[in-house]
Structures are given as C-alpha cells and as structure tokens.
Design an enzyme around this catalytic site. Structure first.
Site, PDB file in Angstrom:
ATOM      1  CE  LYS A 142      -0.903  76.220 -23.084  1.00  0.00           C
ATOM      2  NZ  LYS A 142      -0.410  77.413 -23.784  1.00  0.00           N
ATOM      3  CE  LYS A 168       3.198  85.226 -26.193  1.00  0.00           C
ATOM      4  NZ  LYS A 168       2.507  84.667 -27.267  1.00  0.00           N
ATOM      5  CE  LYS A 216       6.545  78.826 -18.705  1.00  0.00           C
ATOM      6  NZ  LYS A 216       7.228  78.025 -19.657  1.00  0.00           N
TER       7      LYS A 216
END
Ligand code: TRP
Length: 340
Positions: free
Chosen positions: A120, A204, A201
């Site tokens: 992130k 989104k 993975k």
C-alpha cells in the site's frame, strides 16, 4: 454438546471474486450447511476503514456488494448470522482492552500486515488503526467465542495473534473466559487462485480478477485473455501445464478430473491449442457462476430486504458480543457499579 462457533468475514473494499470463493466462501457455505456450527459472518467495515478513512463512500458502497455476494454463494440468513462490524460497539471496547496485552514489536512482526504495508506504499504514514487491526480482529473472533475461523491462509497470522491474546487474557484475569480459535483452510493447493495474468494473487488492484457478479460476456472475454504458456506458440508445439493459469483454474473448478487429465496429456504432447482449452474452461466457469449470478440478481432486486437481513443480523450479534464484553469487564474488575 454445545455447538461449535464460526466467526469470519471480509473487508468491504469492492465486490468479491472467485479467489474469495475458493479461498474461503466455499468452505463457509459447506460448514454452515453441516448444521454443526453457530455461524457469524461479518462485513468488516471498520477494518476496511483503517486504510480508507478518506474514502468512506467506497466502503459504504462495497458493503451491499459484499452482502449480495454472500447471499449469492449460498450463505443463508436462516442458518448464518450476517452482520456489520461497525454496528457492534462492544468490538471497539474489546479491542481497547486487548491492545494492552500486545506489544508494538509483536505487531511489527505480523507478516501479512508487513506485506500489506509494503504494497500500500504507506511509507512512514501507516495509520495506527491499520497497524493494529490484528488486535481488532482478535476482538471480532473472541466476542463470539468462535473456535473455528474459515479464512484464506493469509489470515493465519491473525489467528496466531488472537490465540496469544486469549492466552494472556485468561492467564492474567484468571478465568477461562475467552476461547482459542483455529483457522479452517481450503485443501492444500486448491485455496489460492492466481490472477488472469498469472500473477500469484487475484486482486482488484491488479485488475486480474473474475468477479462473482461478472456477466457471461465479461467472463468469456477474461478467460480468452488468460495467461497460459508463453512458449506454446503453435498448436502442434508441446505445451507446459505447470504455471499455466488455465490448467490451474481447471484443477480448482472442474469436477471432471479424468477430463482434465486427458486435456493435460494432450496439451503436453502438442496439438491442443490455447483457444480450445480456454473455451472449455469458459464453459466450466460459466456453469459454476451462472447460478451464483442469478441468485445475486434476485437479492439485488430487493435491497430493502438485504438491509433487513444485515440489521437483524447485527441485532443478534450485538446481544452475543455484549454478553462477552460484560464477562470481560467483570474479569478485569471494572464493573464498578453493578452488584457482582
Ligand atoms: N482480515 C479479513 C480480511 O482481510 C477480514 C476480517 C476482519 C476477519 N475480522 C475478521 C476475518 C475476523 C476472520 C475473522 O478479509
């Protein structure tokens, strides 16, 4: 015999995809249907807000999407309690009590959170709420005295952390109040589905997911764009099945194992084209996802009914969590004004 208890959930940061389905939703439905568990399924909006505080609209919108996805895959409100984390104030107080039993350096060692912090790109600005969310997750689990937590394997560190908190609490306050939970994971090798692009993975943010709500055309387009074997150029070339996303999906979704084995053999020998196996996978996936999508549409036609399910679920969850909180306050000895 008292029933086993399940508590699990997802952060509402978007619609759920087939990775969620194989990673945990499928297990949850199966466990629910055994009738051996009191099942609580939580939409973790508070946890989602820990790194989305500036975009609450996204969380609000995703809340109903996740609720629809749950109902669509067969989580049945007459068998499972579906509720919303932010509507259960006791969870916040439990979190606060548990926070005192956990050190900062212990939190820093959580590999899942470490990874997320890197991904992130928070830099030095990791929100304190995000950094400590494993503690709030311990509150979620223990508030319901859950012994079974069906989740993807990335959640094991949260369970470890929860067990440590339970042991500390019961040790310090001298009572067997909290219950140590165990994770319930998919069978080895079948719980994690790679993205359409072959990335380990599906997510989104990587834009490589098939959603439970995708329509027929979208699914087909996505399947036809999938990553296969980059060395398999001409149909007659022998192809590789290791790391070939199409075959990984077939292993997970196709119940006809003999057929998959046959296709694998043909592909490796040469003479089976990518378009052909993708068309076959498309059929397999469409058959799986169509009933889910149709059920989703039925529920979506009555959003008032969906909110009712969440409201009723939250009322029930509040009762259970409040009872645990009372026991915790009694154990710590801060119920000053009640006759205990
Ligand atoms: N961390 C979980 C996720 O990333 C969501 C979650 C919140 C959860 N609280 C939980 C899962 C308690 C299991 C038990 O999706």
């Amino acid at each position: 015999m008292t029933k086993h208890v399940i508590l699990t959930g997802d952060r509402p940061t978007g619609k759920l995809h087939i990775g969620h389905y194989v990673g945990s939703l499928k297990n949850r439905v199966a466990l629910q249907n055994t009738g051996e568990y009191e099942t609580f399924i939580m939409i973790a909006d508070m946890q989602a807000l820990t790194d989305n505080a500036r975009d609450p609209e996204k969380i609000r919108n995703s809340l109903t999407q996740v609720a629809l996805d749950y109902l669509a895959v067969g989580i049945d409100p007459s068998k499972s309690t579906i509720f919303v984390q932010s509507q259960i104030p006791a969870l916040s107080e439990l979190t606060q009590h548990y926070m005192n039993l956990v050190s900062v350096s212990r939190l820093e060692r959580n590999p899942t959170v470490k990874n997320e912090i890197k991904q992130k790109e928070f830099g030095k600005s990791v929100p304190a709420g995000f950094f400590t969310y494993p503690v709030s997750q311990a509150a979620d689990i223990t508030a319901f005295k859950a012994d079974t937590v069906p989740v993807g394997d990335d959640q094991e560190p949260m369970l470890e952390q929860t067990r440590e908190i339970v042991r500390s609490f019961n040790n310090i306050y001298g009572k067997e109040i909290l219950v140590e939970p165990e994770g319930y994971f998919p069978p080895k090798g079948l719980g994690r589905i790679p993205g359409l692009d072959g990335n380990a993975k599906m997510s989104k943010s990587l834009n490589n997911a098939i959603y439970l709500s995708d329509d027929e055309d979208t699914i087909q387009k996505k399947v036809m764009s999938m990553y296969t074997d980059p060395q398999h150029i001409r149909v007659e070339d022998p192809g590789h099945i290791e790391g070939n996303t199409v075959f990984t999906y077939l292993d997970i979704f196709d119940n006809d194992k003999a057929k998959v084995d046959e296709l694998k053999e043909q592909y490796q020998a040469g003479g089976l084209g990518d378009v052909k196996i993708k068309r076959y996978l498309n059929e397999v996936l469409q058959a799986k996802l169509q009933p889910i999508r149709e059920k989703r549409e039925e529920y979506a036609a009555d959003m008032g009914g969906v909110y009712d399910i969440l409201k009723r679920g939250s009322e029930k969850a509040n009762k259970v969590a409040n009872k645990t909180l009372e026991e915790v306050r009694d154990a710590i000895g801060i119920n000053y004004f009640t006759n205990k």
